[in-house]
Design a protein around this motif. Structure first.
Motif, PDB file in Angstrom:
ATOM      1  N   ARG A 263       0.843  -1.192   0.000  1.00 37.45           N
ATOM      2  CA  ARG A 263       0.000   0.000   0.000  1.00 37.45           C
ATOM      3  C   ARG A 263       0.880   1.245   0.000  1.00 37.45           C
ATOM      4  N   VAL A 264       0.404   2.270  -0.742  1.00 41.05           N
ATOM      5  CA  VAL A 264       1.120   3.525  -0.880  1.00 41.05           C
ATOM      6  C   VAL A 264       0.173   4.659  -0.540  1.00 41.05           C
ATOM      7  N   ARG A 265       0.664   5.617   0.264  1.00 43.67           N
ATOM      8  CA  ARG A 265      -0.104   6.790   0.631  1.00 43.67           C
ATOM      9  C   ARG A 265       0.767   8.023   0.446  1.00 43.67           C
ATOM     10  N   GLY A 266       0.109   9.134   0.142  1.00 41.22           N
ATOM     11  CA  GLY A 266       0.835  10.387   0.036  1.00 41.22           C
ATOM     12  C   GLY A 266       0.490  11.146  -1.223  1.00 41.22           C
ATOM     13  N   ARG A 267       0.545  12.493  -1.127  1.00 40.61           N
ATOM     14  CA  ARG A 267       0.251  13.379  -2.248  1.00 40.61           C
ATOM     15  C   ARG A 267      -1.147  13.123  -2.792  1.00 40.61           C
ATOM     16  N   GLY A 268      -2.087  12.863  -1.890  1.00 41.24           N
ATOM     17  CA  GLY A 268      -3.468  12.640  -2.269  1.00 41.24           C
ATOM     18  C   GLY A 268      -3.781  11.227  -2.677  1.00 41.24           C
ATOM     19  N   LEU A 269      -2.782  10.352  -2.769  1.00 44.10           N
ATOM     20  CA  LEU A 269      -2.976   8.980  -3.233  1.00 44.10           C
ATOM     21  C   LEU A 269      -3.038   8.025  -2.051  1.00 44.10           C
ATOM     22  N   ASP A 270      -3.978   7.101  -2.095  1.00 42.51           N
ATOM     23  CA  ASP A 270      -4.101   6.036  -1.099  1.00 42.51           C
ATOM     24  C   ASP A 270      -4.597   4.802  -1.825  1.00 42.51           C
ATOM     25  N   THR A 271      -3.694   3.862  -2.103  1.00 40.92           N
ATOM     26  CA  THR A 271      -4.059   2.723  -2.928  1.00 40.92           C
ATOM     27  C   THR A 271      -3.161   1.540  -2.649  1.00 40.92           C
ATOM     28  N   ALA A 272      -3.661   0.361  -3.006  1.00 38.89           N
ATOM     29  CA  ALA A 272      -2.842  -0.843  -3.027  1.00 38.89           C
ATOM     30  C   ALA A 272      -2.240  -1.003  -4.411  1.00 38.89           C
ATOM     31  N   LEU A 273      -1.077  -1.628  -4.494  1.00 40.16           N
ATOM     32  CA  LEU A 273      -0.383  -1.826  -5.758  1.00 40.16           C
ATOM     33  C   LEU A 273      -0.239  -3.314  -6.043  1.00 40.16           C
ATOM     34  N   ARG A 274      -0.392  -3.665  -7.313  1.00 39.89           N
ATOM     35  CA  ARG A 274      -0.224  -5.033  -7.769  1.00 39.89           C
ATOM     36  C   ARG A 274       0.647  -5.020  -9.019  1.00 39.89           C
ATOM     37  N   GLY A 275       1.259  -6.154  -9.307  1.00 37.73           N
ATOM     38  CA  GLY A 275       2.031  -6.251 -10.539  1.00 37.73           C
ATOM     39  C   GLY A 275       3.382  -6.894 -10.334  1.00 37.73           C
ATOM     40  N   ARG A 276       4.122  -6.973 -11.423  1.00 36.47           N
ATOM     41  CA  ARG A 276       5.464  -7.553 -11.416  1.00 36.47           C
ATOM     42  C   ARG A 276       6.387  -6.673 -12.254  1.00 36.47           C
ATOM     43  N   VAL A 277       7.604  -6.514 -11.788  1.00 34.41           N
ATOM     44  CA  VAL A 277       8.609  -5.773 -12.536  1.00 34.41           C
ATOM     45  C   VAL A 277       9.915  -6.550 -12.499  1.00 34.41           C
ATOM     46  N   ARG A 278      10.764  -6.232 -13.444  1.00 35.15           N
ATOM     47  CA  ARG A 278      12.107  -6.828 -13.493  1.00 35.15           C
ATOM     48  C   ARG A 278      13.140  -5.722 -13.398  1.00 35.15           C
ATOM     49  N   LEU A 279      14.047  -5.867 -12.440  1.00 31.99           N
ATOM     50  CA  LEU A 279      15.172  -4.949 -12.285  1.00 31.99           C
ATOM     51  C   LEU A 279      16.339  -5.489 -13.105  1.00 31.99           C
ATOM     52  N   GLY A 280      16.820  -4.694 -14.022  1.00 35.73           N
ATOM     53  CA  GLY A 280      17.915  -5.123 -14.871  1.00 35.73           C
ATOM     54  C   GLY A 280      18.917  -4.015 -15.082  1.00 35.73           C
ATOM     55  N   THR A 281      19.836  -4.231 -15.991  1.00 36.03           N
ATOM     56  CA  THR A 281      20.867  -3.242 -16.297  1.00 36.03           C
ATOM     57  C   THR A 281      21.034  -3.146 -17.804  1.00 36.03           C
ATOM     58  N   ARG A 282      21.333  -1.920 -18.234  1.00 34.54           N
ATOM     59  CA  ARG A 282      21.706  -1.655 -19.615  1.00 34.54           C
ATOM     60  C   ARG A 282      22.869  -0.682 -19.586  1.00 34.54           C
ATOM     61  N   SER A 283      23.992  -1.111 -20.121  1.00 36.15           N
ATOM     62  CA  SER A 283      25.214  -0.290 -20.102  1.00 36.15           C
ATOM     63  C   SER A 283      25.576   0.100 -18.672  1.00 36.15           C
ATOM     64  N   ASN A 284      25.485  -0.862 -17.755  1.00 38.40           N
ATOM     65  CA  ASN A 284      25.824  -0.671 -16.342  1.00 38.40           C
ATOM     66  C   ASN A 284      24.905   0.321 -15.632  1.00 38.40           C
ATOM     67  N   ARG A 285      23.723   0.588 -16.182  1.00 39.14           N
ATOM     68  CA  ARG A 285      22.753   1.474 -15.546  1.00 39.14           C
ATOM     69  C   ARG A 285      21.493   0.685 -15.204  1.00 39.14           C
ATOM     70  N   LEU A 286      20.911   1.014 -14.050  1.00 39.91           N
ATOM     71  CA  LEU A 286      19.720   0.309 -13.590  1.00 39.91           C
ATOM     72  C   LEU A 286      18.517   0.680 -14.439  1.00 39.91           C
ATOM     73  N   VAL A 287      17.767  -0.336 -14.874  1.00 41.37           N
ATOM     74  CA  VAL A 287      16.524  -0.123 -15.614  1.00 41.37           C
ATOM     75  C   VAL A 287      15.456  -1.030 -15.013  1.00 41.37           C
ATOM     76  N   VAL A 288      14.200  -0.644 -15.207  1.00 43.43           N
ATOM     77  CA  VAL A 288      13.059  -1.398 -14.700  1.00 43.43           C
ATOM     78  C   VAL A 288      12.088  -1.627 -15.848  1.00 43.43           C
ATOM     79  N   ASP A 289      11.618  -2.862 -15.995  1.00 45.21           N
ATOM     80  CA  ASP A 289      10.628  -3.220 -17.001  1.00 45.21           C
ATOM     81  C   ASP A 289       9.475  -3.934 -16.310  1.00 45.21           C
TER      82      ASP A 289
END
Length: 654
Positions: free
Chosen positions: A412-438
């Motif tokens: 759950r995330v709250r703040g800046r007027g937002l109050d909601t639950a979050l769902r989903g999947r992401v992958r943390l990876g790297t491209r050219s030694n930099r962090l990326v998220v998909d």
């Protein structure tokens, strides 16, 4: 200084010198030269004789007994010194003593921010005899007193009762013997022996070595002065190791263990407890037999091995089971999963998968004040960082990551007027030694406060396809329980979001705002409608922060607090309080300013157009409300909220 030169007939000669006073620099960094200024080195009445060969090179040196004051804190005293540089090997005869000196003032000058204090006094003895054979004895030992560090928690005493470091070289064997004992520091002892030849002035890389080391520290919390501010560490450390091999390629064997380890940072909400560590050393390999930590009700385990030496590398496996990473009131993160880490000299890799068991990130609470990013803090005596343009370039390292993160069912995330639950999947990876998220994260059962209203999020999507700080947005938040769909649509990305009013069917911005704020078309505006628009203005002035009226309602536990004018010939000011109990149930209370009693209302939303309302108090009634609009849009699924906001309570009873 005074000197005389006596030349030899065959060439060369002898130079005899007498130095009445020798002073090198000033200890406090000032430019003064008076007698009251302390010098880095100062001596008086030094006598020496130097003999030079035919080629002008120094052949022998002889110095009478003397005394040298170092840094106004250490006194070096020596007997007669003889150095003979003739022949293939230099011949040296030196015997000197460091008179007892206080260690705390020296450490305080070297590390002025550490808070070194105490009355610990050390002394040293040096005896070197180098001719055909090399003999040496060096001893540094405690004479009296103790050492401590002044920190925010008071004095951290070492409790020293014994301190002795001894190095002896006789008949080609070099023996180093450390001995440290303290009430809080623990016991450190052992012996290191190097087998060389009697003629060598220093051990060679091919010389054979052996030794043992035993150490026991009952509480590593004594080292907390060396950890970053805000952290507290504790635990017991034991080391039992043996050394073999050669000086150039030492081999280690034994165990490194720790028990009762803990690390806490209350400001960040980190609390790691009950740590148990056991590492076995075998030659150039270190194997983790046990490494566990407790975080909340969960645990973290690390296993694997590492190869030491010039081509050092390590392979580690990490497994977490409901491990509490953060435990602050406004930041909670409990996760499970596993990962594999491969570390090498030129490349590193991380693979794994984690799921969030429970998490809460509440941005409505204020955090501790901090300095801006363009502010640099410099303390007296602290070394300055090198400028990034002039610093030596770092060796490029290859780093790759592939870590899947499942948001789970309790994030759950709250703040800046937002109050909601979050769902989903992401992958943390790297491209050219930099962090990326998909990946994609969606909202569930969320609300968004905008224009003084609490809107329900019908669609909330954060799509990541690159840098983690800039996902794409697709958020639709609607005011509940209206005959038209009206709300706010947010698109773009996090760094540059685009917010606009939304309606279905499409209408003018004036009509959208009226439906959003008043719950009806702007056919006519009364005084109560003006009050609602004023509340919208307050919300706009609040910007991203919480409006003062919304903060008051949240503290009172209410969802509605409003004033309106009653209908009829005699217009009366009516105060309304309300609370949304669930998605369909709403309870409210309204009372006129001049009335003797008020009216309680219990409202249940049966369907999109049907509402059941029960009133008790000044007026008692049971109403079934059916709303029909001649220009209504096509049939849609029922709204999720309960309270009929299209009309004020008490005004539309059939």
């Amino acid at each position: 200084a005074q000197g005389s030169w006596v030349a030899d007939a065959a060439g060369g000669g002898r130079w005899s010198a007498r130095v009445e006073r020798l002073a090198v620099g000033s200890w406090d960094g000032s430019a003064g030269t008076g007698p009251s200024v302390s010098s880095w080195a100062e001596a008086r009445d030094l006598r020496a004789e130097l003999q030079f060969g035919v080629d002008g090179a120094l052949a022998t040196l002889r110095a009478d007994a003397g005394r040298l004051q170092l840094a106004d804190a250490v006194t070096l005293r020596w007997d007669e010194v003889r150095v003979d540089l003739r022949g293939q090997r230099a011949q040296i005869a030196l015997r000197a003593d460091l008179e007892p000196f206080a260690l705390a003032p020296l450490l305080a000058r070297l590390q002025p921010t550490m808070g070194w204090e105490g009355d610990l006094r050390l002394a040293a003895r040096v005896d070197i005899r180098a001719a055909e054979r090399f003999e040496a004895d060096l001893v540094l030992e405690r004479r009296e007193g103790d050492l401590h560090v002044a920190g925010p928690d008071g004095l951290q005493l070492l409790g020293l009762s014994e301190l002795r470091l001894e190095l002896a070289a006789h008949a080609g064997e070099w023996v180093f013997t450390p001995r440290v004992r303290g009430r809080n520091l623990g016991d450190i002892g052992g012996s290191l022996r190097v087998h060389s030849t009697p003629e060598q002035r220093w051990p060679q890389p091919s010389d054979r070595m052996d030794g043992v080391l035993q150490a026991r520290v009952p509480d590593i919390g004594i080292w907390r002065a060396w950890v970053p501010a805000g952290w507290r560490i504790a635990g017991e450390l034991q080391v039992d190791a043996a050394l073999a091999g050669t000086v150039g390629t030492p081999l280690y064997s034994g165990t490194l263990g720790a028990s009762g380890l803990s690390a806490r940072n209350r400001l960040e909400g980190i609390s790691l407890t009950d740590g148990q560590v056991r590492v076995r050393l075998e030659g150039d390999t270190a194997r983790i037999e046990q490494f566990t930590l407790r975080g909340g009700d969960g645990s973290l385990a690390i296993s694997g091995s590492a190869t030491l030496g010039p081509q050092a590398q390590a392979k580690l496996q990490l497994k977490a089971e409901r491990f509490r990473v953060l435990g602050r009131v406004d930041r909670l993160l409990i996760a499970s999963g596993q990962a594999q880490l491969e570390l090498a000299a030129g490349a590193s890799r991380v693979d794994g998968a984690f799921s969030v068991d429970e998490a809460l990130f509440d941005a409505t609470r204020s955090t501790a004040p901090s300095l801006d990013s363009d502010v640099t803090l410099r303390r007296p005596g602290a070394a300055e960082d090198l400028d990034t343009e002039t610093a030596a370039p770092r060796t490029a390292r290859s780093f790759s990551m592939a870590v899947d993160v499942d948001m789970g069912q309790r994030l759950r995330v709250r703040g800046r007027g937002l109050d909601t639950a979050l769902r989903g999947r992401v992958r943390l990876g790297t491209r050219s030694n930099r962090l990326v998220v998909d990946g994609t994260i969606t909202t569930e059962r969320g609300t968004y406060a905008a224009y003084g209203q609490k809107l329900e999020i019908e669609r909330g999507i954060l799509a990541f396809s690159g840098p983690p700080a800039d996902p794409r947005l697709d958020v639709l938040a609607l005011r509940p329980n209206l005959d038209v769909r009206v709300g706010v649509l947010i698109t773009g990305n996090v760094l540059a979001p685009r917010v606009r009013l939304y309606s279905d069917p499409e209408m003018s911005d004036t009509d959208k705002l009226a439906w959003l704020m008043l719950g009806r078309a702007p056919d006519s505006l009364g005084r109560s409608d003006t009050t609602m628009l004023q509340r919208a203005a307050v919300a706009l002035l609040a910007g991203e922060d919480e409006a003062p009226t919304d903060a008051l309602l949240r503290r009172l536990g209410l969802d509605e607090l409003s004033l309106r004018q009653s209908e009829g010939d005699t217009r009366e000011t009516v105060v309304t309080l309300g609370k949304q109990l669930s998605r369909r149930w709403y309870v409210g209370y309204e009372r006129g300013v001049n009335a003797t009693a008020g009216t309680w209302q219990l409202i249940y939303r049966l369907a999109q157009r049907f509402t059941l309302r029960l009133q008790s108090g000044l007026e008692n009634s049971l109403d079934v409300i059916w709303v029909l609009r001649l220009d209504e849009p096509p049939e849609r699924p029922a709204a999720s909220a309960a309270r009929p906001a299209a009309s004020a309570p008490g005004k539309d009873r059939p």
